[in-house]
Design an enzyme around this catalytic site. Structure first.
Site, mmCIF file in Angstrom:
data_model
loop_
_atom_site.group_PDB
_atom_site.id
_atom_site.type_symbol
_atom_site.label_atom_id
_atom_site.label_comp_id
_atom_site.label_asym_id
_atom_site.label_seq_id
_atom_site.Cartn_x
_atom_site.Cartn_y
_atom_site.Cartn_z
ATOM 1 N N GLU B 48 -10.163 -20.077 30.469
ATOM 2 C CA GLU B 48 -9.525 -19.505 31.131
ATOM 3 C C GLU B 48 -10.824 -18.709 31.918
ATOM 4 O OE1 GLU B 48 -9.405 -18.904 27.914
ATOM 5 O OE2 GLU B 48 -9.268 -16.806 27.145
ATOM 6 N N ASN B 49 -12.430 -19.517 31.553
ATOM 7 C CA ASN B 49 -13.720 -19.170 32.039
ATOM 8 C C ASN B 49 -14.043 -20.329 33.189
ATOM 9 O OD1 ASN B 49 -13.705 -21.037 29.237
ATOM 10 N ND2 ASN B 49 -16.025 -20.769 29.787
#
Lengths: 237, 214
Positions: B48-49
């Site tokens: 998700e980064n």
């Protein structure tokens, strides 16, 4: 002539005022604009509200800004990290406020702020303590919680290459919050690993259009936070 | 008592990930799932980064501080990977584009409620990360967890006592003792680990367990 290039990190932060809201890019150390944060520590503005995913580690960068008692409130999704001791201590002593926001909600609040959207509804955090006291509404049989867009006075961001118009490209997962934070601040200040001539960045590949950027500073050899932490370095040096 | 070890738990979950899936893996045992996806299946891992196409851990000396996963560990990017900013990343999550998310758990209820971010104890610093966004947006949520806590308390229970991450979102639980499906009609045991009896499993679970044969 448009020239957003500023000579030094120190010069780029001189007008940051006490009580300002500042977005700081980075996810862990990736994308953390450590030289700009250190310039802000030297500058000394206080009572800041900082919006950033984490709270820094060791005693450099964001952790050092917090340790220097310049931050009144943190808005973040994950204030605990390995080697993160500064924030927990101040938090336990009641010396710093925390607004905990789910990571995707944090990203969307920043995006919305930058896009002129004052609020929006998201399913994240419904039925959890983080939705308590917030407006709920049903759409198509599902419950959503209202969250507000965030705008900042300044944002501090790190990128890989920039030109004098403020067009930016980033490096790998160091991109993270940078592009949306540039859109959501009155003044976005960007440190770039390299400054390039107009036209050198392929217009098809520019990630942040220059209109979202006010100041660019070249920092050729940015410090690596994890390296500084492993050497137990502290800022101010 | 035998049961499965961490590798075997990860392997069991990996068998349920189909060819072509876009998958987000949580920290801990879930991360290990990537190592067990059967040959011939192409799976794209989302972190998700800001990366689709997460590859394995880099060789010693090849680490890049600007190429990390959501657990802030060094990773690589596969050929065909792409980077993007956080709002796009959570558009993939909340917009129901990610097929499967495998997460750890502190507690799971018989209705599929998940608690995995805070014990709610006063004095602890709450940290949530992307867990709430993931469980509210990803199409299928799997949990991998030890069946009981280190103190011997059941983690699969009637109602979660810790603050929730999300309500009615878990579809399947992989533990060291069994694989359990969360259905509208309650918890159903899909598979027992070697040497685990129904009675033993039920004793260590604070919610009614059903058998598909019943």
């Amino acid at each position: 002539m448009i020239n957003k290039v500023v000579k030094s990190a120190a010069e780029s932060v001189t007008d940051i005022f006490d009580g300002a809201t500042i977005m700081i890019g980075g996810f862990g150390e990736a994308g953390s604009p450590i030289e700009l944060i250190h310039a802000l520590i030297d500058h000394g503005a206080k009572n800041l509200t900082v919006v950033s995913n984490n709270t820094g580690s060791g005693h450099v960068g964001l952790a050092a800004l917090i340790e220097n008692k310049q931050v009144k409130k943190m808005t973040c999704s994950f204030p605990r990290t390995v080697n993160s001791t500064v924030f927990p201590e101040l938090y336990h002593n009641g010396e710093i406020e925390l607004e905990l926001v789910p990571q995707g909600t944090l990203a969307e609040r920043i995006r919305a702020g930058g896009a002129g959207i004052p609020a929006f509804f998201t399913p994240a955090s419904v039925n959890t303590p983080l939705a308590e006291g917030k407006e709920l509404r049903d759409f198509n049989g599902q419950t959503y919680v209202m969250e507000y867009g965030i705008r900042a006075d300044y944002s501090l961001v790190k990128c890989k290459a920039a030109d004098r118009y403020g067009n930016l490209i980033y490096n790998k997962t160091a991109r993270n919050f940078g592009p949306i934070m540039c859109t959501a601040a009155e003044v976005s200040i960007v440190q770039t690993k390299s400054m390039v001539k107009l036209g050198e960045l392929d217009p098809e590949n520019i990630v942040t259009p220059g209109i979202f950027v006010k100041r660019v500073i070249e920092v050729n050899n940015p410090a690596e936070e994890s390296k500084l932490v492993s050497e137990d370095r502290r800022y101010p040096w | 008592m035998q049961g499965w070890d961490r590798n075997q738990m990860a392997q069991k979950a990996a068998l349920d990930i189909p060819d072509g899936a876009y998958v987000n893996l949580g920290i801990g045992i879930p991360e290990m799932v990537a190592g067990f996806v059967p040959e011939g299946r192409e799976v794209i891992y989302h972190t998700e980064n800001g990366l689709l196409g997460m590859g394995p851990t880099p060789a010693n000396g090849k680490e890049d501080p600007e190429l990390i996963n959501a657990g802030k560990k060094h990773i690589t990017a596969i050929s065909g990977a792409c980077f993007f900013h956080h709002a796009d990343s959570f558009t993939m999550i909340r917009g129901r584009h990610i097929d499967i998310c495998v997460l750890g758990a502190m507690q799971v209820s018989e209705e599929g409620d998940l608690a995995n971010w805070s014990t709610g104890k006063p004095g602890t610093i709450p940290a949530v990360g992307g867990a709430m966004d993931l469980v509210s947006g990803v199409k299928t949520i799997y949990v991998i967890t030890q069946h009981i806590t280190k103190k011997g308390e059941p983690k699969i229970i009637k109602e979660c006592t810790f603050p929730l991450t999300g309500r009615k979102i878990v579809e399947r639980i992989y533990t060291n003792l069994a694989i359990i499906d969360v259905t509208k009609n309650g918890l159903f045991v899909k598979e027992f680990a070697p040497g685990v009896s129904y009675e033993y499993l039920q004793q260590n679970t604070d919610a009614k367990l059903h058998l598909y044969d019943d």
